[in-house]
Design a protein around this motif. Structure first.
Motif, PDB file in Angstrom:
ATOM      1  N   ASP A  32       0.838  -1.200   0.000  1.00 58.18           N
ATOM      2  CA  ASP A  32       0.000   0.000   0.000  1.00 58.18           C
ATOM      3  C   ASP A  32       0.875   1.253   0.000  1.00 58.18           C
ATOM      4  OD1 ASP A  32      -2.381  -1.437   0.031  1.00 58.18           O
ATOM      5  OD2 ASP A  32      -2.422  -1.547   2.226  1.00 58.18           O
ATOM      6  N   MET A  33       2.023   1.168   0.664  1.00 55.98           N
ATOM      7  CA  MET A  33       2.950   2.295   0.683  1.00 55.98           C
ATOM      8  C   MET A  33       3.694   2.359  -0.654  1.00 55.98           C
ATOM      9  SD  MET A  33       6.054   3.162   3.387  1.00 55.98           S
ATOM     10  CE  MET A  33       4.929   3.257   4.794  1.00 55.98           C
ATOM     11  N   PRO A  34       3.739   3.522  -1.276  1.00 64.11           N
ATOM     12  CA  PRO A  34       4.399   3.622  -2.583  1.00 64.11           C
ATOM     13  C   PRO A  34       5.916   3.483  -2.493  1.00 64.11           C
ATOM     14  CG  PRO A  34       3.739   5.794  -1.823  1.00 64.11           C
ATOM     15  CD  PRO A  34       3.148   4.805  -0.859  1.00 64.11           C
ATOM     16  N   PHE A  35       6.511   3.174  -3.619  1.00 61.01           N
ATOM     17  CA  PHE A  35       7.960   3.105  -3.773  1.00 61.01           C
ATOM     18  C   PHE A  35       8.452   4.317  -4.563  1.00 61.01           C
ATOM     19  CE2 PHE A  35       7.377  -1.280  -2.646  1.00 61.01           C
ATOM     20  CZ  PHE A  35       8.613  -1.769  -2.256  1.00 61.01           C
ATOM     21  N   LEU A  36       9.711   4.628  -4.383  1.00 63.33           N
ATOM     22  CA  LEU A  36      10.379   5.622  -5.222  1.00 63.33           C
ATOM     23  C   LEU A  36      11.073   4.972  -6.413  1.00 63.33           C
ATOM     24  CD1 LEU A  36      11.911   7.848  -2.415  1.00 63.33           C
ATOM     25  CD2 LEU A  36      10.369   8.678  -4.205  1.00 63.33           C
ATOM     26  N   GLY A  37      11.288   3.676  -6.328  1.00 57.84           N
ATOM     27  CA  GLY A  37      11.977   2.966  -7.397  1.00 57.84           C
ATOM     28  C   GLY A  37      13.483   2.906  -7.192  1.00 57.84           C
ATOM     29  N   VAL A  38      13.914   2.947  -5.917  1.00 57.92           N
ATOM     30  CA  VAL A  38      15.345   2.893  -5.597  1.00 57.92           C
ATOM     31  C   VAL A  38      15.693   1.464  -5.215  1.00 57.92           C
ATOM     32  CG1 VAL A  38      17.217   3.842  -4.210  1.00 57.92           C
ATOM     33  CG2 VAL A  38      15.220   5.258  -4.760  1.00 57.92           C
ATOM     34  N   GLN A  39      16.515   0.810  -6.010  1.00 55.61           N
ATOM     35  CA  GLN A  39      16.854  -0.572  -5.753  1.00 55.61           C
ATOM     36  C   GLN A  39      17.978  -0.693  -4.722  1.00 55.61           C
ATOM     37  OE1 GLN A  39      17.202  -1.765 -10.019  1.00 55.61           O
ATOM     38  NE2 GLN A  39      15.533  -3.179  -9.512  1.00 55.61           N
ATOM     39  N   LYS A  40      18.207  -1.922  -4.266  1.00 52.98           N
ATOM     40  CA  LYS A  40      19.097  -2.154  -3.134  1.00 52.98           C
ATOM     41  C   LYS A  40      20.509  -1.592  -3.313  1.00 52.98           C
ATOM     42  CE  LYS A  40      20.623  -5.650   0.147  1.00 52.98           C
ATOM     43  NZ  LYS A  40      20.513  -7.072   0.574  1.00 52.98           N
TER      44      LYS A  40
END
Length: 220
Positions: A32-40
């Motif tokens: 439900d919480m959005p991502f920024l699209g920053v991978q590990k």
């Protein structure tokens, strides 16, 4: 310093954001919480670039603030990474880890806390953590129960088999997917050290779910 560190995390994550990957990551994690699209890899690099914090209270404030005020899932990932600072690990952190388990309430958070935070504390302070894991094994919260089951991942010969048995047996009849998967995972990992024990354990429990059984015996 803590406001500067918190700002550095948020600014760094936004600078590394990938709007194309963000919805893909959110969909994969069913979040439900959005991502920024920053991978590990980018998150790891960001954490390494942060100013060193030597004061425990300041460090704890940074971790709690990033976790509690997160608007993007990566902020919680960074908080979780920072929470593992070896200089500050003690049983006094169990309320923090418990908060992360209960409020995170999903496998990407919980599994990290269980294996890499609670597990090491179980090794170092079994007199404190072992009774807590026994209590959690019958808790109403399924993520506390999953933690009790998988907290010994990687313990190998040091595995407390009585604790593992008690935590699994307390949940063997539960139909929840994450508990059944966790049982199978814990047994599969221990089978790398004690295959005979795991095989006998599974055979002695006809009520074990097919999923748990399949996972436990996967490499046997």
């Amino acid at each position: 310093m803590s406001p500067k560190v918190i700002a550095a995390v948020r600014d760094g994550l936004r600078a590394a954001a990938d709007p194309v990957k963000a919805p893909e990551m959110q969909a994969y994690m069913k979040s439900d919480m959005p991502f920024l699209g920053v991978q590990k890899p980018a998150r790891v690099a960001l954490v390494r670039s942060l100013p060193r914090i030597d004061d425990r209270d300041e460090w704890l404030d940074v971790v709690r603030t990033l976790w509690r005020e997160a608007t993007y899932r990566e902020e919680r990932y960074v908080a979780l990474t920072l929470s593992g600072d070896r200089r500050f690990q003690s049983v006094a952190l169990m309320p923090l880890f418990d908060e992360m388990i209960v409020t995170g309430a999903w496998w990407d958070y919980v599994d990290e806390v269980a294996a890499r935070r609670v597990g090491p504390l179980l090794r170092s302070d079994p007199d404190v953590i072992r009774p807590l894991m026994l209590k959690w094994s019958t808790d109403a919260d399924l993520w506390r129960r999953r933690t009790s089951i998988i907290c010994q991942l990687g313990f190998k010969a040091a595995t407390d088999v009585d604790l593992l048995t008690a935590c699994i047996d307390a949940n063997v009849d539960d139909r929840d997917f994450f508990l059944r998967k966790g049982i199978g995972w814990a047994l599969r990992e221990f089978a790398k050290t004690e295959p005979g024990w795991v095989r006998a354990f599974v055979e002695a429990r006809p009520g074990l779910s097919p999923l748990s059984r399949r996972e436990a015996l996967k490499h046997l």
